[in-house]
Design a protein around this motif. Structure first.
Motif, short mmCIF file in Angstrom:
data_model
loop_
_atom_site.label_atom_id
_atom_site.label_comp_id
_atom_site.label_asym_id
_atom_site.label_seq_id
_atom_site.Cartn_x
_atom_site.Cartn_y
_atom_site.Cartn_z
N MET A 1 31.29 15.57 15.23
CA MET A 1 32.49 15.51 16.00
C MET A 1 32.73 16.89 16.57
O MET A 1 32.42 17.88 15.94
N MET B 1 37.54 12.28 10.62
CA MET B 1 38.27 11.99 11.85
C MET B 1 39.60 11.31 11.57
O MET B 1 40.57 11.48 12.31
N THR C 1 27.83 18.33 5.03
CA THR C 1 28.70 18.56 6.18
C THR C 1 28.80 20.05 6.44
O THR C 1 28.49 20.86 5.56
N GLU D 1 27.61 8.93 8.81
CA GLU D 1 28.65 8.47 9.73
C GLU D 1 29.95 8.17 9.00
O GLU D 1 31.04 8.47 9.50
N ALA E 1 31.90 11.30 8.55
CA ALA E 1 32.48 11.74 9.82
C ALA E 1 33.73 10.93 10.15
O ALA E 1 34.75 11.48 10.59
N ARG E 2 33.68 9.64 9.93
CA ARG E 2 34.85 8.79 10.21
C ARG E 2 36.01 9.12 9.27
O ARG E 2 37.17 9.08 9.68
N SER F 1 27.36 10.60 17.94
CA SER F 1 26.14 10.43 17.16
C SER F 1 25.14 11.46 17.69
O SER F 1 24.79 11.44 18.87
N SER G 1 28.32 16.17 10.21
CA SER G 1 28.21 15.37 9.00
C SER G 1 26.89 14.61 9.01
O SER G 1 26.49 14.06 10.04
N THR H 1 38.67 15.54 21.67
CA THR H 1 38.22 15.39 20.29
C THR H 1 37.45 14.09 20.20
O THR H 1 38.02 13.02 20.38
N LEU I 1 33.95 11.75 18.46
CA LEU I 1 32.94 11.51 17.43
C LEU I 1 31.65 11.17 18.15
O LEU I 1 31.61 10.22 18.94
#
Length: 134
Positions: free
Chosen positions: A1, A57, A34, A50, A53-54, A80, A47, A76, A78
């Motif tokens: 992100m 976020m 991370t 996934e 990362a979520r 891949s 991260s 901002t 996210l």
């Protein structure tokens, strides 16, 4: 992100909002590796997984709001950002992000290793060319 634009924040305050929170509170709770990279008031959180990362976020806007700051909603994102499996995947434009006037993406080095390269973002380049032409 990646985020480019925390509204109303200076670099020393960002230490309290992110650095002092990320290392002791966020990093130990993640299942994969991370990292946090900061550039003045811009930052990137990477991260390995996934789901991690979520989770970050989901919590990040609450964290900065708790400190009286808002995040720029369109800056901002996210993303891949995995190494491509083949050369054709790099031509699709997936897995790139813009930060600090550069578009970061995967490319092959001269020795054929995958490396992260940054090139001038298209908008920045066109703006500079237009000012030169005038």
């Amino acid at each position: 992100m990646a985020t480019d634009g925390l509204i109303g924040m200076n670099s020393s305050f960002l230490h309290e909002v992110l650095d002092a929170w990320y290392e002791p509170d966020v990093k130990p709770r993640m299942k994969g590796r991370t990292f946090l990279l900061r550039f003045a008031d811009d930052f990137v959180i990477g991260s390995e997984r996934e789901e991690d990362a979520r989770r970050i976020m989901a919590v990040l806007p609450k964290r900065v709001a708790h400190c009286g700051v808002t995040m720029h909603p369109t800056k901002t994102v996210l993303v891949s950002f995995r190494k491509p499996a083949s050369r054709q995947e790099t031509d699709t434009g997936n897995g790139t992000f813009e930060l600090l006037g550069l578009t970061h993406g995967w490319a092959r080095s001269r020795r054929r290793y995958w490396v992260i390269k940054g090139k001038t973002a298209g908008k920045r380049l066109r703006r500079a060319q237009k000012s030169l032409w005038q």
